[in-house]
Design an enzyme around this catalytic site. Structure first.
Site, mmCIF file in Angstrom:
data_model
loop_
_atom_site.group_PDB
_atom_site.id
_atom_site.type_symbol
_atom_site.label_atom_id
_atom_site.label_comp_id
_atom_site.label_asym_id
_atom_site.label_seq_id
_atom_site.Cartn_x
_atom_site.Cartn_y
_atom_site.Cartn_z
ATOM 1 C CB CYS A 50 -9.883 42.988 28.542
ATOM 2 S SG CYS A 50 -11.317 43.247 27.617
ATOM 3 C CG HIS A 99 -16.899 31.025 38.057
ATOM 4 N ND1 HIS A 99 -17.091 32.372 38.662
ATOM 5 C CD2 HIS A 99 -16.045 30.992 37.203
ATOM 6 C CE1 HIS A 99 -16.354 32.950 38.288
ATOM 7 N NE2 HIS A 99 -15.561 32.326 37.329
#
Lengths: 422, 267
Positions: A50, A99
């Site tokens: 989400c 990342h």
């Protein structure tokens, strides 16, 4: 091997866009299958939570692969690709590795150190594996990302300090009592939040539980739910005498537990600490109770302050975690280069070892009755020669891979030593 | 010979103190390891220094108070390493090593004039008296550190606004156990040490406390610790016991200070 990650997250995209792009499992499978079939990316993992939608992939032309994946994704969800394309961030090579490590270690999460993200990355990776879109590059990347995440969790405290009021209360109790095993809890008043805090305490071994409530039926009901004992409200003093942790949450307008009352109770209980968690507003416990020896009293605002301090502490720890991740990225990038040349080094060693062992066998046969010392000397001599010869080419291969120019050197070594085609 | 090793040991203790403070600020595993390493190195160097000194003197290096304090430091460091390992309280060094540093600098400064031993000082009982008292003092140094940590953590919890120390210090229960155990360890040693001292002084000088401030003060310290221990047995906990530990150690430091600065038989 151009590795890249492209996507959007809570940092740069509003929830409206994120929720439009979030995919369920079967859609993800379709997407991965499509990407594999199109052939723009050699390997791909899609992470969809989400808070973020990201594609980790290996492709000869990253820009092209990125556009292809997100066009496909937008088509699935009926979103305008132009709007998405504008918000996407892209990292390649070392930055992509960083990342991946930061996301998996929960350093890029909305709440730093939250534990769910690691599981979500693991699921995304497993899904891509089952769709057969994971190759050697992404496999090493994610395996290492999981290891780094674990290291960050154990070596720093980014995930240690509670960020919810009820867990903060549990941590405070631990700072006072050490272990919570066999610490008695008394619930005064019945509320959802006090029930939750009590449950957390019980999970840590607190026992037994007493429940006092003005309505006897409610006390019984809650006691049953928590496997505790109901206590009549007018026997509160006796209950206070036996309790270690008291959670108050009645709707009373004035204090239920006064300083005088606690002081009277303290006499009978030695100097065992007494910890009041006052969740009620208006407060049920007089604030001055906190000034009594070995008594601690936290109201709801105090608990929130503790949570704020905990978050600040997590952020401080996150800086240490960033240093740790940076070190791991450096190591990984160096290794990533070696990955390309390692098969060649291995076959080079095998080829020369084969020659050496064969020649030694022939010589020993010709010598006939050689003493063990002679055999050993011949073995040592031949091994030393082989190692000396191999030293320069292997060093050169490693250096070239770090400099990013390994291809021509690999071809050369294969030609020179007759290792066959790469 | 011993002076070189003693100076090196003090240098190692300075480093260990620095690393221990650094570990409280920045909890890096590496810093903690460096602190432990420096502590261990300092202890080993001091061991060599003490053996060398004993060799030079031809008797145990306990003949003057400065020597005794140096040995006390040696015992404190040994105990600190052991207790830290046992209790898992990794910030202990930051609270004990400053005490170690002050004591060892004090005794090193006094070391320059190696005193000739007083003729009255002889016999194995004397060494036992000093040795036992020193182990007691070392245990109380740790008792002091534990109590200090307890009160700091208690203050954090009472203030309800967690600061850096709240996260660094262990829970109250652990700290309370640490102070209780060190008290229970130190008290019998100090008691036996003092009793032997009294008997021996009675035999050597005929009077026990006359004109010796150290003996008087050490009796005061003993009374404080005896009271704390009695209170503990009767159910005292944390707060009060911790305050008494601070007062008791204050009396002990005064005792040693009196021995170092005031004229008396322990000089």
């Amino acid at each position: 091997m151009p590795l890249f990650v492209a996507g959007l997250s809570h940092r740069n995209a509003p929830v409206e866009l994120r929720e439009q792009l979030a995919l369920e499992e079967d859609k993800l499978r379709e997407l991965l299958a499509g990407v594999a079939a199109a052939g723009t990316a050699r390997e791909a993992v899609v992470l969809s939570t989400c808070n973020r939608v990201e594609v980790y992939a290996v492709a000869d032309v990253p820009g092209e692969a990125r556009a292809a994946v997100f066009r496909r994704l937008c088509r699935h969800r009926g979103v305008d690709p132009a709007a998405v394309e504008a918000t996407l961030y892209t990292h390649v090579e070392g930055d992509a590795v960083r990342h991946a490590f930061r996301v998996t270690a929960s350093l890029d999460s909305m709440m730093i150190g939250e534990p769910q993200i690691l599981g979500q990355v693991k699921e995304a990776f497993a899904l891509a594996q089952s769709c057969e879109t994971v190759g050697p590059a992404l496999h090493t990347l994610f395996t290492q990302a999981f290891a780094v995440a674990k290291k960050v969790r154990t070596e720093t405290e980014i995930a240690r300090h509670a960020v919810s009021v009820s867990f903060a209360a549990v941590e405070l109790a631990k700072k006072i009592f050490g272990g919570l095993a066999r610490k008695a809890i008394l619930l005064v008043g019945a509320g959802k939040m006090s029930e939750l805090a009590a449950k957390h305490l019980v999970e840590q071994g607190a026992f037994p539980i007493y429940v006092a409530n003005r309505t006897w039926a409610r006390a019984q009901e809650l006691a049953r739910a928590l496997a505790g004992t109901p206590v009549p409200f007018d026997e509160l003093d006796a209950a206070l005498g036996g309790a270690d942790i008291v959670i108050t949450s009645t709707a009373a307008t004035g204090p239920v537990v006064t300083r005088e009352r606690v002081r009277a109770v303290l006499h009978g209980r030695g100097a065992r600490p007494l910890f009041f968690i006052d969740i009620a507003v208006p407060r049920n416990v007089e604030a001055s109770v906190n000034t009594l020896d070995d008594v601690y009293c936290y109201d709801i605002d105090d608990l929130r302050q503790v949570v704020d301090a905990n978050i600040r502490e997590r952020l401080r720890e996150a800086q240490r975690a960033e240093v740790l991740v940076e070190r791991e990225v450096g190591k990984f990038v160096a290794r990533l280069g070696d990955v390309e040349v390692i098969p060649t080094i291995v076959s080079l060693r095998e080829r020369l070892e084969e020659i050496r062992a064969g020649e030694v066998r022939k010589t020993l046969m010709r010598l006939g009755a050689a003493t063990p010392e002679t055999r050993e000397a011949i073995e040592a001599l031949s091994t030393a020669i082989v190692n000396k010869i191999l030293h320069a080419p292997i060093t050169k291969l490693r250096e070239s891979s770090r400099a990013g120019s390994s291809r021509s050197w690999l071809d050369l070594v294969h030609e020179l030593f007759g290792l066959g085609r790469r | 010979m011993h002076a070189i090793f003693l100076n090196l040991a003090i240098l190692a203790y300075v480093l260990a103190t620095g690393f221990s403070f650094a570990y409280v600020v920045q909890r890096e595993e590496l810093i903690h390891r460096l602190a432990s390493l420096a502590t261990g190195a300092g202890w080993a160097l001091q061991t060599v220094a003490l053996v060398a000194l004993g060799h030079e003197l031809g008797r145990p290096p306990l003949g003057s108070l400065a020597e005794a304090v140096s040995v006390a430091v040696w015992v404190i460091v040994l105990l600190e390493m052991w207790v830290e390992r046992r209790s898992g309280v990794r910030v202990l060094g930051a609270f004990v090593l400053p005490v170690v540093l002050v004591f060892s600098l004090k005794s090193a400064a006094a070391h320059h004039q190696l005193p000739a031993i007083v003729p009255a000082l002889s016999g194995a009982w004397l060494w036992v008296h000093i040795g036992l008292a020193l182990v007691g003092i070392a245990a109380f140094a740790l008792n002091f550190a534990g109590a200090l940590m307890y009160l700091l953590q208690e203050h954090q919890l009472k203030a309800r606004r967690p600061g850096a120390l709240y996260y660094r210090l262990p829970d109250l229960e652990t700290l309370d156990r640490l102070t209780y155990r060190t008290l229970a360890l130190g008290f019998p040693f100090l008691t036996t040490g003092l009793v032997l001292g009294v008997l021996w002084a009675g035999a050597a000088w005929g009077s026990v406390f006359a004109f010796d401030p150290l003996a008087l003060l050490s009796f005061v310290a003993w009374l404080i610790y005896a009271g704390t221990l009695a209170g503990r047995v009767l159910g005292w906990h944390g707060h009060r016991a911790a305050y008494f530990a601070l007062i008791g150690f204050g009396a002990l430091v005064l005792t040693l200070g009196a021995g170092l600065f005031l004229p008396g038989r322990h000089g």
